[in-house]
Design an enzyme around this catalytic site. Structure first.
Site, PDB file in Angstrom:
ATOM      1  NE  ARG A 131      -3.736   0.788   1.878  1.00 19.23           N
ATOM      2  CZ  ARG A 131      -4.913   0.879   2.651  1.00 19.23           C
ATOM      3  NH1 ARG A 131      -5.480   1.475   3.617  1.00 19.23           N
ATOM      4  NH2 ARG A 131      -6.057   0.202   1.898  1.00 19.23           N
ATOM      5  CG  HIS A 151      -8.448   0.356  -2.840  1.00 21.57           C
ATOM      6  ND1 HIS A 151      -7.630  -0.899  -2.507  1.00 21.57           N
ATOM      7  CD2 HIS A 151      -8.838   0.645  -1.510  1.00 21.57           C
ATOM      8  CE1 HIS A 151      -7.941  -1.154  -0.964  1.00 21.57           C
ATOM      9  NE2 HIS A 151      -8.731  -0.264  -0.396  1.00 21.57           N
ATOM     10  CD  GLN A 175     -13.050  -1.781  -0.451  1.00 18.07           C
ATOM     11  OE1 GLN A 175     -12.181  -1.670   0.720  1.00 18.07           O
ATOM     12  NE2 GLN A 175     -14.339  -2.288  -0.170  1.00 18.07           N
ATOM     13  CG  ASP A 235     -13.343   6.544  -0.982  1.00 16.55           C
ATOM     14  OD1 ASP A 235     -13.584   6.552   0.213  1.00 16.55           O
ATOM     15  OD2 ASP A 235     -12.356   6.495  -1.689  1.00 16.55           O
ATOM     16  CB  CYS A 252     -13.701   1.568  -0.084  1.00 21.28           C
ATOM     17  SG  CYS A 252     -13.223   3.152   0.317  1.00 21.28           S
ATOM     18  NE  ARG A 288     -10.257  -5.116   0.869  1.00 19.56           N
ATOM     19  CZ  ARG A 288      -9.419  -4.095   1.121  1.00 19.56           C
ATOM     20  NH1 ARG A 288      -9.968  -3.083   1.723  1.00 19.56           N
ATOM     21  NH2 ARG A 288      -8.137  -4.136   1.021  1.00 19.56           N
TER      22      ARG A 288
END
Ligand code: CP
Ligand code: NVA
Length: 302
Positions: free
Chosen positions: A102, A129, A132, A221, A261, A289
């Protein structure tokens, strides 16, 4: 599939294979079966940014598969002191069976993969991402049916890593995707170029109301992502009117599900009321996830 760097690299068939395996692993876990598919394997997890879900789900996922995960805070690694990513890649390839990273720049992840002899998984960059969005697609299939073709996905807010990955993932699954973003906060050019191949299945507007009409899935988001905290005030102004609230939800299909998310900033991109009314779907998404990343790990490290 050698790495998971971005959904642009995957064929629709490869995405479906991951989702099918994730369903199988979830069902196994729920019925108490745990096959050690990655017995003795190790995953290194490099973090340049904070994480709750990604860290815990990958770590637990590796454990459940019979392997182990190492949490590597980039500040404690030599990479944090300037050791080149290509050297880090070649060293870690001698110890580990896979790397999850990440970080900020997508280029760093791509470079890590280029120099690694082991699979690399993107655990979030400023641009994408993918893990996700695989979890989001898995959740959408649970609520809307296994075939997502023809369903409408709406994203309202910042054209960020989530928007970029959702557009690609949704279109690859045959969904129509509508995106509402302020003019200066649009998705990445590479994503818009990709979406241009899908004709009127993709729409981009600066009017959230127009994007929301007939949606089967509503996604939003945060307005300021990790690393953009200093832009918070300016972004709050730019995104005024881009909130997922009852008024927006009233334009969507009656059974529209909501995905976020997380972490969420309730009262900003989504109201407390909409969030809580759709908490079941949102926390299923967080749970997924674990299952979808286990599927990715089995595909790449198995
Ligand atoms: N959604 C997500 O990636 O959460 P974390 O930042 O907690 O990992
Ligand atoms: N867009 C958010 C997603 C967090 C999981 C960020 O990058 O901070």
């Amino acid at each position: 599939m050698k790495h998971l760097l971005k959904l642009l690299d995957l064929s629709p068939g490869e995405i479906v294979e991951i989702l099918d395996l994730a369903d199988e692993l979830k069902a196994e876990l729920k019925s108490g079966i745990s096959k050690p598919r990655l017995q003795g394997k190790t995953l290194g997890m490099i973090f340049q940014k904070s994480s709750t879900r990604t860290r815990v789900s990958f770590e637990v996922g590796m454990y459940q598969l019979g392997g182990m995960a190492l949490y590597l805070n980039a500040n404690d690694l030599q990479i944090g002191r300037g050791e080149p990513v290509e050297d880090t890649a070649r060293v870690l390839s001698r110890y580990l069976d896979g790397i999850m990273i990440r970080t900020y720049a997508q280029e760093e992840v791509e470079r890590l993969a280029e120099y690694s002899s082991i699979p690399v998984i993107n655990g979030l960059t400023d641009m994408f991402h993918p893990c996700q969005v695989l979890a989001d697609l898995m959740t959408m299939r649970e609520y809307l049916g296994r075939d997502l073709a023809g369903k409408k996905l709406c994203f309202i807010g910042d054209g960020n890593n989530m928007a970029n990955s959702l557009i690609v993932g949704g279109l690859k699954m045959g969904m129509s995707v509508s995106c509402a973003c302020p003019e200066n906060y649009r998705p990445a050019k590479v994503v818009l170029d990709f979406a241009a191949n899908y004709g009127n299945k993709f729409t981009l507007t600066d009017k959230p109301e127009a994007a929301a009409v007939g949606a089967d899935v509503m996604v939003t988001d945060v307005w300021a992502s990790m690393g953009q905290e200093h832009e918070k005030a300016q972004r709050e102004l730019a995104f005024k009117g881009y909130q997922v609230n009852d008024r927006i939800m009233a334009l969507a299909n009656p059974n529209c599900i909501v995905q976020h998310c997380l972490p969420a900033h309730k009262g900003e991109e989504i109201t407390y009321e909409v969030f809580e009314a759709h908490a079941k779907e949102i926390f299923d998404e967080a749970e997924n996830r674990l299952h979808v990343q286990k599927a990715v790990l089995v595909k790449l490290l198995g």
